[in-house]
Structures are given as C-alpha cells and as structure tokens.
Scaffold this active site. Structure first.
Site, PDB file in Angstrom:
ATOM      1  N   VAL A  12     -21.929  25.777  10.788  1.00 62.25           N
ATOM      2  CA  VAL A  12     -21.020  26.079   9.669  1.00 62.25           C
ATOM      3  C   VAL A  12     -21.578  25.499   8.362  1.00 62.25           C
ATOM      4  CG1 VAL A  12     -18.723  25.633   8.692  1.00 62.25           C
ATOM      5  CG2 VAL A  12     -18.952  26.245  11.092  1.00 62.25           C
ATOM      6  N   THR A  87     -15.589  19.256  14.739  1.00 64.25           N
ATOM      7  CA  THR A  87     -14.274  18.791  15.198  1.00 64.25           C
ATOM      8  C   THR A  87     -14.164  19.143  16.685  1.00 64.25           C
ATOM      9  OG1 THR A  87     -13.301  20.890  14.464  1.00 64.25           O
ATOM     10  CG2 THR A  87     -13.099  19.026  12.979  1.00 64.25           C
ATOM     11  N   GLY A 257     -14.834  41.993  28.934  1.00 61.88           N
ATOM     12  CA  GLY A 257     -16.028  41.269  29.372  1.00 61.88           C
ATOM     13  C   GLY A 257     -15.667  40.168  30.343  1.00 61.88           C
ATOM     14  N   CYS A 264     -15.321  27.949  19.536  1.00 61.13           N
ATOM     15  CA  CYS A 264     -14.129  28.135  18.699  1.00 61.13           C
ATOM     16  C   CYS A 264     -12.889  28.577  19.467  1.00 61.13           C
ATOM     17  CB  CYS A 264     -14.448  29.135  17.602  1.00 61.13           C
ATOM     18  SG  CYS A 264     -15.891  28.650  16.657  1.00 61.13           S
ATOM     19  N   LYS A 267     -11.370  26.128  22.101  1.00 59.39           N
ATOM     20  CA  LYS A 267     -10.871  24.887  21.481  1.00 59.39           C
ATOM     21  C   LYS A 267      -9.685  25.177  20.555  1.00 59.39           C
ATOM     22  CE  LYS A 267     -13.603  23.268  18.164  1.00 59.39           C
ATOM     23  NZ  LYS A 267     -13.021  23.139  16.826  1.00 59.39           N
ATOM     24  N   LYS A 325     -22.412  34.653  24.044  1.00 54.44           N
ATOM     25  CA  LYS A 325     -22.448  36.005  23.501  1.00 54.44           C
ATOM     26  C   LYS A 325     -23.880  36.237  23.019  1.00 54.44           C
ATOM     27  CE  LYS A 325     -21.353  35.930  18.840  1.00 54.44           C
ATOM     28  NZ  LYS A 325     -20.447  36.056  17.720  1.00 54.44           N
TER      29      LYS A 325
HETATM   30  C1  UGA Z   1     -15.132  33.147  16.263  1.00 54.61           C
HETATM   31  C2  UGA Z   1     -14.454  34.057  15.210  1.00 54.61           C
HETATM   32  O1  UGA Z   1     -14.769  35.425  15.500  1.00 54.61           O
HETATM   33  C3  UGA Z   1     -14.899  33.692  13.804  1.00 54.61           C
HETATM   34  O2  UGA Z   1     -14.188  34.479  12.846  1.00 54.61           O
HETATM   35  C4  UGA Z   1     -14.606  32.202  13.559  1.00 54.61           C
HETATM   36  O3  UGA Z   1     -15.023  31.786  12.284  1.00 54.61           O
HETATM   37  C5  UGA Z   1     -15.331  31.382  14.613  1.00 54.61           C
HETATM   38  O4  UGA Z   1     -14.874  31.778  15.910  1.00 54.61           O
HETATM   39  C6  UGA Z   1     -15.021  29.934  14.339  1.00 54.61           C
HETATM   40  O5  UGA Z   1     -13.851  29.557  14.425  1.00 54.61           O
HETATM   41  O6  UGA Z   1     -15.906  29.200  13.914  1.00 54.61           O
HETATM   42  P1  UGA Z   1     -17.520  33.103  17.501  1.00 54.61           P
HETATM   43  O7  UGA Z   1     -16.859  32.177  18.475  1.00 54.61           O
HETATM   44  O8  UGA Z   1     -18.821  32.722  16.933  1.00 54.61           O
HETATM   45  O9  UGA Z   1     -16.543  33.398  16.247  1.00 54.61           O
HETATM   46  O10 UGA Z   1     -17.781  34.486  18.234  1.00 54.61           O
HETATM   47  P2  UGA Z   1     -16.961  35.839  18.466  1.00 54.61           P
HETATM   48  O11 UGA Z   1     -17.832  36.973  18.086  1.00 54.61           O
HETATM   49  O12 UGA Z   1     -15.628  35.803  17.867  1.00 54.61           O
HETATM   50  O13 UGA Z   1     -16.846  35.856  20.062  1.00 54.61           O
HETATM   51  C7  UGA Z   1     -16.079  34.889  20.774  1.00 54.61           C
HETATM   52  C8  UGA Z   1     -16.025  35.238  22.250  1.00 54.61           C
HETATM   53  O14 UGA Z   1     -15.258  36.401  22.476  1.00 54.61           O
HETATM   54  C9  UGA Z   1     -17.400  35.508  22.873  1.00 54.61           C
HETATM   55  O15 UGA Z   1     -17.429  34.919  24.143  1.00 54.61           O
HETATM   56  C10 UGA Z   1     -17.446  37.019  22.972  1.00 54.61           C
HETATM   57  O16 UGA Z   1     -18.281  37.479  23.996  1.00 54.61           O
HETATM   58  C11 UGA Z   1     -15.984  37.341  23.261  1.00 54.61           C
HETATM   59  N1  UGA Z   1     -15.573  38.695  22.856  1.00 54.61           N
HETATM   60  C12 UGA Z   1     -15.560  39.059  21.557  1.00 54.61           C
HETATM   61  C13 UGA Z   1     -15.169  39.595  23.835  1.00 54.61           C
HETATM   62  O17 UGA Z   1     -15.176  39.290  25.048  1.00 54.61           O
HETATM   63  N2  UGA Z   1     -14.759  40.836  23.463  1.00 54.61           N
HETATM   64  C14 UGA Z   1     -14.729  41.233  22.153  1.00 54.61           C
HETATM   65  O18 UGA Z   1     -14.326  42.393  21.891  1.00 54.61           O
HETATM   66  C15 UGA Z   1     -15.147  40.321  21.177  1.00 54.61           C
END
Ligand code: UGA
Length: 435
Positions: A12, A87, A257, A264, A267, A325
């Site tokens: 971040v 955090t 999935g 994120c 938590k 991911k």
């Molecule tokens: C997430 C949020 O999308 C961000 O907006 C936020 O800023 C961030 O957390 C944070 O709080 O710092 P991130 O955890 O990096 O981002 O990744 P995501 O793309 O949101 O994916 C999170 C999880 O959900 C992954 O395991 C992904 O595989 C899964 N996912 C996502 C699915 O299973 N299906 C989906 O359609 C989308």
C-alpha cells in the site's frame, strides 16, 4: 505540489508513494525496515506488483520520489504525511494497531508546523480519533494539524492501475483546510473528474470495511450458488453472467472459485464483525460469508479427494498456482494452503509450481516440492489441481499435460479450462459449478 511523506513501504505504502509522486508531488517513502529501504535505494522492488517497478523508476529519475530510513526526519520535512503501515490480524478478529500508534507517536514528537496527517492503512472505525489523541499527547500543544481518513482500494496485482485510475477517492476530514490540501495532492484526479467523496472521518473509515465486506459477501454468494449448480448440473458462469447484466447486481466479483484469500477480505470481514459486536449491532450476512468461505476451501479438498477415490497416500498431486490470486506473489490465506495442508497430512507427495510465489509457500510448508515450470511440476502426477488463475494455466496445452502426467485427472478450482477440451482429451475432471 505538495511535499509528502509516506510511512510504511509495504504494497500500500509503496504503490501510494509512487502514485502520489506520479501525480507531481515530491514524496519520501520512509520505513524503519532498513533492508527494504536499501533495496529500494538500489532500484529493487521488494514485492511482485505489475507496473510498480516502472512507475518507481520513472519518478525516482524525475527527482520526485525518495526512500529513507529516517522516519522522524521525513515527518519533519513533509506537509502531508500518509500512514501506510501494516494492520495485521490481532486477537479475536481485531486488528493489531501497534504499528499505527507507533507512527502516530513519532508524528506527534516530530510535528514542527501545520501538517495534514492522512491514514491509508485499513483501520477499525474510531481509530482516527485515537490517532489524533496520540499525536496531540506527544506534541507541543500550540502546533496545529488536521487528520484525514483516505482509505485505499488497491487490489494486489492491479494496485498501480487502481491508484492512478481509481473508481473513487474517499476523503474523510473534519475541516475544509485539510480537504483543500488533499485537492492539491490528488489534483490530476480532480481534473479528470474522478468521483471524490468528501465526508467525515468515521464515515470514511466505515466505507472501506463496508466495501471489502460486501465484495467478500458477493464472492461467497456466487460460490454457494456454484455449489447448487454442482448438484443440479447447471452452469454457474451462465448464472453469474445473467445476474450481472442486471445493473443493480453488476458482473464484477461474481466469479466462483476456491474461496477468497489475501491480506484483506479475511481480516477485514472479521474486523467489521468485531466492530459490530462492540456496538451491539449484528452482522449476520458477513458472518455467513466467512463461514461459506471456509466451507468453499474445504469443498475443494473434498472435490480432489473424490477425484482420487479418497486415497492420496503416496500419490503425486501437482498444484498449479499457490498465490491467493493471479498477478501476485502473496500466499496469505490462499486456498492452496488448505489443500497442501490436507494433502501433506494424508501422506501425499505435493509438487507445485507458481510463477511468483513458490518461495513464499515454501516458507509455510518446508516439505512442499516446488518447480520452475508447470511441465516439471506435473510429471508423473496422479492428479493436477489448478489453484490460481495465472494466464499461463488458462492456455494449458492439454495434449502435452496428458503426456506428462501419470493419470489424466484434474481439478480446475478457478474454472479456467473448457469442459469440452478436457472431455475431448479424455480427462477425468471437476470444477466449481460447471459440470
Ligand atoms: C481487495 C479489494 O478488492 C481492494 O479494493 C482493497 O483495497 C484490498 O482488498 C485491500 O483492502 O487492501 P485484494 O485482496 O488485493 O483486494 O484482491 P481481490 O482482487 O479483491 O481478490 C480477493 C480474493 O477474492 C482473491 O482470493 C480472489 O481470488 C477472490 N475473488 C475475487 C473471487 O474468488 N472471485 C471474484 O469474482 C473476485
């Protein structure tokens, strides 16, 4: 433009620092971790994040981006200070805020004139007030400052793009002077007419959690719908596509999935529940999403065991993908962890390949075998499981795969392979709600 200090050079802090310098500000990214700072000073990026190296190099070269191990000095020199330290999860689902408060104290002690203090880290609702108190208690009372909550919405893997072209920017402030300073900091976004929501500190803090928890709920929802699809022989992709056409639902984050992971959603959902508990309001929907997510991770293990007729002892299982991911080397809360844990406990030989996160997963499971290519990982395997949706697995050469493995058995936990192709190559397979 503004002189900015970003405290904390995790993903971040680093992405925000680089992005803010790209907007024309002069930015010092400061951290107490001198190894990290030394790496950055040598032009090396400590994390894998697409596009980050380019934007860092560009701004260092332009003389707008600097790295420093001297946190106090960086605070003294800045007009605006961004708090971007970690955090992590603390006890009972709460967040561990010790790093945040340490920075707040340092800011108080080094406050040498009016500054805007801005929190980017995800902090529980009400933390802003405590940060203000800590700064006040550690500074000379006559020195003024303002506090802003400016949560980040950066996805790992596309964080640079999310920073430079955000859907919205949230500015939670208590006075106009601070908002005007932020207008300068984010000037290119104001010019682009990016939606900028100006609100109170507490509202801004809540927006972040409400957004992440909602996305987690959405994923768990489509995963549970996929499980119904499994049972009735429906195709979840057609269900989610049809649902997503409805503008009220939107097609994003409706991809089923193996369950959500990362640093994120797991938590933040727990932290929001713990806030709701403290306040005495319920948050049953989010609680359900967490439970469904755990079930989903376990369901993937069960699917693999079904494909293996419940016997993996001494069998070679090849995992393609370990990161939570694609486009990241982060394995925190990755569904692959549950899978590896179960397989190793049941005496399987686990061979894995991930383009970026082999080393990180190896730190968790010492007896995991990692390889430098998918071809090496799948050799003589009794079963292959795709755990992460990397592009190189989307285009997997199934004929080649079949030649390399011992038995053509595959679990596609990301739904990236076509059923027709798998069938025409004679694979025994399973996926998430598409059979
Ligand atoms: C997430 C949020 O999308 C961000 O907006 C936020 O800023 C961030 O957390 C944070 O709080 O710092 P991130 O955890 O990096 O981002 O990744 P995501 O793309 O949101 O994916 C999170 C999880 O959900 C992954 O395991 C992904 O595989 C899964 N996912 C996502 C699915 O299973 N299906 C989906 O359609 C989308």
């Amino acid at each position: 433009m503004m002189k900015i200090a970003v405290i904390g050079t995790g993903y971040v802090g680093l992405v925000s620092g680089a992005g803010l310098s790209d907007f024309g500000n002069t930015v010092i990214c400061a951290d107490i971790d001198l190894d990290k700072i030394n790496l950055l000073k040598k032009g090396k990026i400590p994390i894998y994040e697409p596009g980050l190296n380019e934007i860092v190099q560009r701004n260092v070269k332009a003389g707008r981006l600097f790295f420093s191990g001297e946190v106090n000095k960086s605070i003294e020199e800045a007009d605006v200070i961004f708090i971007a330290v970690g955090t992590p999860e603390g006890d009972n689902g709460t967040s561990d805020l010790s790093a945040i408060y340490k920075v707040a104290r340092a800011i108080g002690e080094n406050l040498n004139g009016y500054k805007v203090i801005c929190t980017k880290s995800t902090v529980p609702i009400g933390t802003g007030k405590k940060i203000i108190e800590k700064i006040k208690n550690n500074s000379k009372s006559e020195i003024e400052f303002d506090y802003i909550s400016n949560p980040e919405f950066l996805r790992e893997g596309s964080a640079v793009k999310d920073f430079l072209w955000p859907d919205r920017v949230i500015i939670g402030a208590s006075n106009q002077k601070a908002i005007d300073m932020m207008k300068n900091v984010y000037r290119p976004l104001y010019i682009n007419e990016t939606p900028i929501i100006e609100t109170t500190i507490q509202t801004a803090e809540l927006i972040k959690y409400a957004s992440n928890a909602f996305l987690a709920v959405k994923i768990s929802y489509i995963n549970e719908i996929a499980n119904i699809c499994d049972e009735i022989g429906a195709d979840v992709h057609i269900v989610s596509k049809a649902m997503g056409i409805d503008g009220r639902i939107s097609p994003k984050f409706l991809h089923p999935g193996p369950g959500f992971g990362g640093s994120c959603f797991p938590k933040d959902t727990k932290a929001l529940i713990s806030t709701a508990e403290l306040l005495g309001t319920g948050l049953k929907v989010v609680r359900g999403a967490i439970e469904a997510n755990q079930n989903q991770k376990e369901r993937m293990v069960k699917k693999l065991m079904d494909l293996m007729n419940n016997d993996v002892s001494g069998k070679k299982i090849a995992l393609l993908g370990l990161a939570f991911k694609a486009q990241t080397d982060d394995v925190r809360e990755s569904p692959a962890i549950n899978m590896i844990d179960y397989l190793l406990k049941n005496n399987a030989i686990v061979n894995a390949y991930d383009p970026e996160s082999n080393a990180n997963m190896k730190k968790i499971f010492n007896n995991l075998n990692v390889f430098d290519s998918w071809e090496d990982a799948v050799k003589e395997a009794d079963c292959v499981a795709i755990m992460t949706e990397w592009n190189e697995f989307r285009g997997l050469d199934l004929a080649k795969l079949k030649d390399l493995v011992k038995s053509p058995v595959i679990l596609d936990s990301r739904n990236i392979l076509s059923n027709e192709d798998l069938e025409s190559h004679g694979f025994k397979y399973d996926n998430v709600g598409r059979k």
